[in-house]
Enzyme design. Structure first.
Site, mmCIF file in Angstrom:
data_model
loop_
_atom_site.group_PDB
_atom_site.id
_atom_site.type_symbol
_atom_site.label_atom_id
_atom_site.label_comp_id
_atom_site.label_asym_id
_atom_site.label_seq_id
_atom_site.Cartn_x
_atom_site.Cartn_y
_atom_site.Cartn_z
ATOM 1 N N LYS A 5 -15.411 2.409 -7.600
ATOM 2 C CA LYS A 5 -14.981 3.427 -8.560
ATOM 3 C C LYS A 5 -15.873 3.407 -9.795
ATOM 4 O O LYS A 5 -16.131 4.434 -10.418
ATOM 5 C CB LYS A 5 -13.512 3.178 -8.932
ATOM 6 C CG LYS A 5 -12.902 4.220 -9.848
ATOM 7 C CD LYS A 5 -11.383 4.170 -9.791
ATOM 8 C CE LYS A 5 -10.859 2.837 -10.269
ATOM 9 N NZ LYS A 5 -10.990 2.638 -11.728
ATOM 10 N N HIS A 16 0.846 -1.188 0.000
ATOM 11 C CA HIS A 16 0.000 0.000 0.000
ATOM 12 C C HIS A 16 0.881 1.238 0.000
ATOM 13 O O HIS A 16 1.842 1.312 0.761
ATOM 14 C CB HIS A 16 -0.881 0.002 1.254
ATOM 15 C CG HIS A 16 -1.988 1.003 1.213
ATOM 16 N ND1 HIS A 16 -1.766 2.350 1.340
ATOM 17 C CD2 HIS A 16 -3.323 0.861 1.069
ATOM 18 C CE1 HIS A 16 -2.928 2.990 1.276
ATOM 19 N NE2 HIS A 16 -3.870 2.113 1.112
#
Length: 933
Positions: free
Chosen positions: A593, A161
């Site tokens: 998204k 990440h």
């Protein structure tokens, strides 16, 4: 940085009337004051009064902004034109405060749990003790329990990440500060070696201040691999074996005849080094390094424990008896010393055989090796058998208390970690598979133009290839660089399976899986590497093919794709070779998204319902892998609530879930916190598997219809903004730091899968991270308010509103969706978001987009209040309310400084200090928000 009479923790913002229990939270406030005061002293001593005064002025003004005593523009003006040399220590000060506030919050959770237990109250929900009570009350059928928990697996999967940029040194120093605060929690003023605790805190906070928080060079995958591995030494080696033993013993005590959990239920996984979807930096060498380093960490732990056991188990043969198995093991040690110490001699044999194992399978050798010329262990089972011989002898001769200690923990560890430590998943995009397989088929003369074939033709061709043992490619074939790399990576995975065991690489995940041929293409690559052979009477399929359904459309079609694959004899043989287990991964990030928060959540729920039905019809055992991020916009939120919100039959004893970035640190950096979080995962899994938690009964279908309609309305509102508003991409790129995420060396992976400006091609992590940094938090709520408002409509008698209120009261899924959304709305700040919108130079575009965002934000809060009956967003989450009150004023300067530095960077002021300042603000905000991307 915190006054003794600091009134800055008074309520503010949209959550200001939440009652957070001031008396209950006062000890945490005192901890924060102490740590803040020490940090303030450190800043003054190290950087002088001028910097300290600027930090302190920013702190005070931030609180005044929160109390609406001054306009936010006054704080912005303070940093306008600030010298970068001064900005850096200010950013570092507020970042360090966020890190120290995290320590105080973690300690306070321990404090509250201890108070709860001491008061004799019933076990808290999400604890295993509470779960066992619920299971006992349910009077469950033993056969149902045994069937449900067959092959049970709960697997947190560590992934890389970009916001987890802290260095190991910072990680370790924070750990030491936490240990010191824990001693204070228990009333100590001095450490075990008689050092004054406050003095030690000052020493470690000074060390922290003088240590670089982040790396300045782009993270390499090797850095990310080491970041993931550090959690084993920090917590996993102690906690995972312990929790596995606790759960197994508790369930077997309740159902002694069911032979439950013969394999450890809790087993970690990893993507770091195996996930090459859009990451060109993953190579065959990286896969080999990732699997090799993992194995090294596992064996190094075993060497450490065996060496300690040799010291501890010093019993004399003149004083204790041993079993024949232990005696035989000890006799294999031909060292003249320790002739009277059978346990030590047996452990020396184990030690020596483990050394031989390490020398054969590892490139790098751990410490504490012992060369006695003994053969290696071929499998972890052989290693475990020798440990079991020691255990059996101890138990047979009155030494159970010794067997249950270090040896017991080591045996549990070997069951979980084997020689591989954690399973490394392979992942690649289906487009890449198609390109590579087309090249292989053409090279082998099977078909000159695979991509021109229809889907049925592709499936027929690929199924035939899977069924034959003949490889497509011979050694030395001249292939494209891409094909060579992909085949090399799968070959490296095959080597890991051979060397470290079949659990080393358990899954091959197909990103953007949209068809049966996408699944079969991956199978062809596995076959080429020797990881699939269904041509004979004993099929071999150590690596599972896992479709990842990511877009809303693909989620809706996922069950039909899976059923079509299972209708193929060749694919069904692959699944049967894996004891009928089929894993399916669900993409929370890209679906959000694609269609927005509510539409994505409902598409995932519907997909799970359909997949469960497909599993029932086809007779497979389905395991769902939840690709959740840390944020609500990427499927995050409290794990316990999220798992209980799954549809009936979707868990059934097994689930895997991704853990990412600063969320990993928040959950697993400390043994006590790791124990609590892993316990929560298991508690929720057991409840969701064995109890009826949906609570809708015969009213399920009407409820589903309501959500079908709401999801469609929400997706429409979201698409109008994100996909249809002219200039939206430009607004996003200029009003957030998304471009700088890619430019400033954050993470090893590019921010987009392809070199385009499309939202569709942008990775979900930078999409969510950028909106979080700018405090819009758009992926976690946008479109939901419009959906509720439009669905309720005029509704003169309020019937539709009452439907939603009833669903909120009765249905865990709907309640969790609204609760998670409320958490996001509480962290969003339209005032700060307006500052970021000023980075958009086109005034018309700025107004067109930002006005829509603000209107939807207000609408969503209003709808949340109507449905839940709660005026305060965090009325049902006192812990988060405390967190918001305690830390959010300290975020304000970081946001203002980020906007200021972004403006300078984009205007051409690209010197190193400006870039470092932007990177530091990103790290600080990520640390403070704790789930930012």
């Amino acid at each position: 940085m915190a006054d003794s009479n600091d009134t800055a923790l008074e309520p503010f913002g949209s959550v200001q009337r939440t009652h957070i229990g001031r008396e209950a939270s006062e000890p945490m406030r005192e901890d924060i004051r102490l740590l803040g005061a020490i940090l303030g002293d450190t800043v003054r001593e190290q950087n002088g009064e001028e910097v300290f005064d600027l930090v302190e002025r920013a702190r005070v003004e931030s609180f005044r902004v929160r109390r609406s005593e001054i306009d936010r523009s006054e704080l912005a003006d303070m940093f306008s034109g600030v010298d970068a040399h001064q900005a850096i220590p200010v950013i570092r000060a507020f970042t360090h405060f966020a890190l120290l506030a995290n320590v105080a919050e973690d300690i306070h959770r321990e404090r509250r749990r201890a108070v709860h237990v001491a008061a004799g109250k019933p076990p808290q929900d999400s604890s295993l003790a509470a779960t066992y009570r619920k299971l006992d009350a349910a009077d469950l059928d033993v056969d149902k329990v045994a069937d449900t928990l067959t092959g049970a697996l709960v697997s947190p999967v560590i992934t890389a990440h970009p916001t987890e940029t802290r260095r190991r040194t910072v990680f370790d120093t924070q750990h030491r500060i936490t240990e010191l605060m824990r001693l204070r929690l228990h009333g100590h003023t001095r450490t075990d070696d008689n050092r004054d605790i406050e003095t030690e805190l000052r020493r470690h906070i000074l060390t922290l201040w003088q240590t670089a928080l982040i790396r300045l060079s782009r993270l390499k995958i090797s850095d990310e691999i080491e970041t993931g591995l550090r959690y084993y030494e920090a917590a996993f080696f102690d906690v995972i074996p312990q929790v596995n033993a606790e759960v197994r013993d508790a369930l077997r005590k309740r159902w002694p005849d069911a032979k439950l959990l013969e394999e450890p239920i809790l087993r970690p996984g990893s993507w770091i080094g195996g996930d090459r979807d859009g990451n060109p930096n993953v190579t065959p060498e990286v896969v080999r390094h990732a699997t090799g380093r993992a194995a090294y960490v596992a064996l190094a732990h075993y060497f450490e424990q065996i060496t300690a056991l040799e010291q501890e188990l010093s019993m004399s043969a003149r004083l204790v008896k041993v079993t024949p198995a232990l005696a035989a093991l000890a006799d294999a040690c031909h060292e003249p010393a320790r002739a009277d110490e059978p346990y030590r001699r047996a452990l020396r044999v184990i030690h020596a055989r483990l050394t031989s194992t390490a020398r054969e399978i590892l490139d790098e050798q751990p410490e504490h090796g012992l060369d006695l010329g003994l053969p290696r262990y071929q499998t972890p089972a052989e290693f475990l058998a020798d440990l079991d011989a020691v255990d059996g002898s101890l138990r047979a001769n009155g030494s159970r208390v010794l067997a249950d200690d270090r040896l017991g923990r080591l045996r549990e560890a070997v069951r979980v970690f084997g020689f591989h430590l954690s399973g490394l998943d392979m992942r690649q995009n289906s487009d890449v598979h198609e390109e590579v397989v087309a090249e292989l088929l053409a090279w082998a003369g099977v078909h000159p133009d695979y991509t021109s074939l229809s889907e049925p033709q592709r499936v027929e061709l690929l199924a035939a290839e899977i069924a034959t043992r003949r490889p497509l490619i011979r050694e030395g074939a001249e292939l494209s660089e891409l094909a060579q790399k992909e085949l090399g990576i799968v070959a490296a995975a095959a080597r890991a399976v051979k060397v470290f065991g079949p659990q080393a690489v358990p899954n091959y995940i197909i990103s953007m899986c949209q068809s049966v041929s996408d699944m079969l293409e991956a199978a062809v690559l596995l076959k080429e590497a020797g990881l699939l052979d269904i041509s004979g009477s004993t099929p071999y399929a150590p690596v599972g093919v896992v479709p990842l359904f990511e877009t809303i459309d693909d989620l809706q079609r996922g069950s039909s794709i899976l059923e079509a694959a299972l209708d193929l004899p060749e694919y069904r043989t692959m699944v049967d070779a894996r004891d009928g287990h089929q894993e399916v991964m669900l993409g929370y990030s890209d679906s959000n998204k694609d269609g927005g928060y509510l539409a994505a959540n409902w598409a995932l729920y519907r997909a799970e319902l359909d997949l469960v039905e497909s599993a029932r019809k086809t007779g497979i055992r389905l395991r769902l892998f939840h690709g959740r991020g840390g944020t609500v916009g990427r499927g995050g939120g409290p794990s316990y609530d999220a798992i209980l919100a799954q549809p009936p039959g979707a868990v059934k004893g097994s689930l895997r879930i991704t853990e990412q970035g600063e969320v990993i640190a928040a959950k697993y950096a400390e043994p006590r916190i790791a124990h609590r979080n892993l316990e929560t995962l298991l508690a929720a899994t057991l409840e969701a598997s064995l109890l009826d938690v949906e609570g809708l009964g015969e009213e399920a279908e009407p409820a589903y219809q309501v959500l079908d309609e709401l999801a469609a309305l929400a997706q429409r509102a979201y698409s109008e903004l994100v996909h249809e508003t002219p200039g939206f991409v430009e607004y996003f790129k200029t009003s957030t730091p998304v471009s700088e995420i890619g430019a400033l060396n954050i993470g090893s992976r590019p921010t987009s899968r392809k070199p385009t400006t499309s939202i569709a091609d942008l990775r979900a992590i930078p999409w969510v991270l950028a909106w979080s940094q700018s405090r819009v938090m758009l992926p976690g709520w946008y479109g939901t308010g419009s959906a509720f408002e439009n669905w309720i409509g005029t509704d003169p008698d309020g019937a539709r509103l009452r439907v939603l209120q009833d669903l909120y009261a009765r249905w865990p899924f709907f309640r969790t969706v609204l609760s998670n959304m409320a958490q996001v709305l509480a962290k969003a700040d339209m005032g700060l978001a307006a500052r970021y919108s000023e980075l958009v130079e086109d005034a018309d575009l700025r107004a067109r987009v930002f006005d829509k965002i603000v209107a939807e934000h207000d609408r969503t809060i209003r709808m949340h209040r109507l449905i839940t009956g709660q005026d305060d967003l965090l009325a049902d989450n006192a812990a988060l309310a405390r967190s918001v009150f305690n830390r959010f004023p300290y975020l304000e300067p970081l946001n203002h400084l980020q906007v200021e530095l972004l403006r300078r960077y984009r205007s051409g002021e690209t010197d190193e200090l400006v870039q470092r300042g932007i990177l530091l603000t990103m790290s600080g905000l990520a640390t403070a928000l704790r789930n930012s991307g």
